[in-house]
Design an enzyme around this catalytic site. Structure first.
Site: not given
Length: 400
Positions: A232, A236-238, A256, A353
């Protein structure tokens, strides 16, 4: 700051888009600033901060202005006056503010702030949900934290620089930052600022990423050479953080359902030098295609987002109980289906989150009860009262 008609008008137009037009706050504010590129930094900051502030306190402001009254239309000018007055400022002698009674507004505000749903400016259903899931005490304290302004946190891209080096580079340009305890790659801005214009940003030396979000990549405990699936991935931050942890030695497959997010991810990966990242648009056969393949699968699942209300205050007015019940069904479908991509003895990490147990540990418990080939290893709950976004992460191991 002295009120100027052109800026107030821009605030009102932006608020109307958000509260009546259904537009997301970040999109509406961004559009407004793009349409008026000649505004200076102070004017732009006033508009953005005022819009977000009024969205955050919307129910409180509406209740103060229209208590015990039927209002079919909203007087945005008077709402702006209320917002100024309850913060201790006066308003100019404009015709739009005629009829505003300062002492009455102050008295009304003091009285209704004794009631949590008004004081913290949330819908009735959300207040009840928070109490039901977290209890009166925890919900009251966390809700107050969620109404504070979010701090801006940078993640240092260790593929290209170090935290000390980046801190010095920023300081040379008058941008002060501080480190945070055990967050190895994080820098917190001392003062909010737009950094997208910086050469350091364009060179991919850092990304903006909340400190709590930066906990997830290390939680995976990935190693060089692994095949990792971020199922998911979004923008793409993680994934970018994971790439830095494995030093580009391995493979990260970012998936995604929205191609536009993957396009943005590719741009960020190129800028950050994350050459180990591949992208995959999810289709009906994706799970079968990658079945039993990954050493580690990250499921940063869609959720209510209640842990990040500080930065997305308009979510309070767009969410409803029906959506939350539906998203919980989606979460269980995702963890059930995408867990098949974990190979035997591999790791599955489920994250949200949200701060609601029904989206977090209860989802994990439900999954394990039906999938005996996975065992629970550990989890971590991060509450907004700890200083940053609310997050949840759980690590499971596939045994067969």
């Amino acid at each position: 700051m002295k009120l100027h008609r052109s800026l107030v008008k821009a605030v009102i137009e932006t608020l109307h888009q958000i509260m009546e037009g259904g537009r997301y706050a970040d999109s509406a504010v961004g559009h407004s600033l793009q349409q008026n590129s000649k505004w200076g930094s102070r004017d732009r900051r006033y508009i953005a901060e005022t819009v977000y502030d009024m969205v955050r306190w919307w129910r409180l402001l509406i209740t103060i202005l229209y208590e015990n009254e039927e209002n079919s239309t909203i007087d945005y000018y008077k709402l702006i006056a209320v917002n100024k007055l309850i913060k201790g400022y006066d308003v100019p002698d404009w015709p739009e503010f005629d009829g505003i009674n300062k002492s009455k507004i102050i008295d009304t505000a003091e009285r209704i702030k004794k009631i949590r749903k008004y004081r913290e400016s949330i819908p009735d259903w959300l207040d009840q949900l928070g109490v039901d899931e977290l209890g009166e005490s925890i919900w009251t304290s966390e809700l107050a934290e969620l109404n504070k302004e979010a701090r801006v946190v940078l993640r240092v891209n260790t593929l290209k620089t170090s935290r000390i080096q980046l801190q010095h580079l920023l300081l040379e340009q008058g941008i002060e930052t501080s480190t945070i305890g055990d967050y190895a790659d994080a820098l917190v801005l001392s003062k909010r600022s737009n950094l997208n214009y910086l050469t350091e940003y364009k060179l991919g030396l850092f990304e903006v990423q909340d400190a709590s979000s930066q906990l997830i990549a290390p939680f995976l405990a990935v190693e060089e050479g692994m095949c990792i699936i971020d199922a998911c991935a979004g923008a793409g931050g993680k994934s970018l953080h994971i790439a830095s942890l494995i030093k580009n030695k391995g493979k990260i497959i970012c998936m995604d359902v929205e191609d536009r997010k993957l396009v943005e991810l590719k741009k960020r990966a190129h800028r950050g030098g994350a050459s180990c990242i591949q992208t995959k648009l999810i289709s009906i056969d994706t799970v079968n295609q990658f079945k039993n393949m990954a050493d580690c699968v990250l499921l940063d699942a869609p959720c209510s987002g209640l842990g990040v209300l500080r930065r997305n205050p308009d979510a309070k007015w767009k969410l409803n109980l029906s959506f939350i019940n539906k998203i919980k069904q989606t979460q269980q479908e995702i963890i059930t289906n995408y867990s098949q991509m974990v190979k035997p003895n591999g790791i599955l990490v489920y994250a949200t989150c949200s701060i609601l147990p029904s989206e977090n540990q209860q989802q994990v418990e439900q999954f394990i009860s039906k999938n005996k080939n996975f065992k629970f290893i550990e989890d971590k709950k991060v509450f907004p009262s700890e200083g940053f976004d609310g997050f949840y992460m759980a690590k499971l191991k596939r045994t067969l």
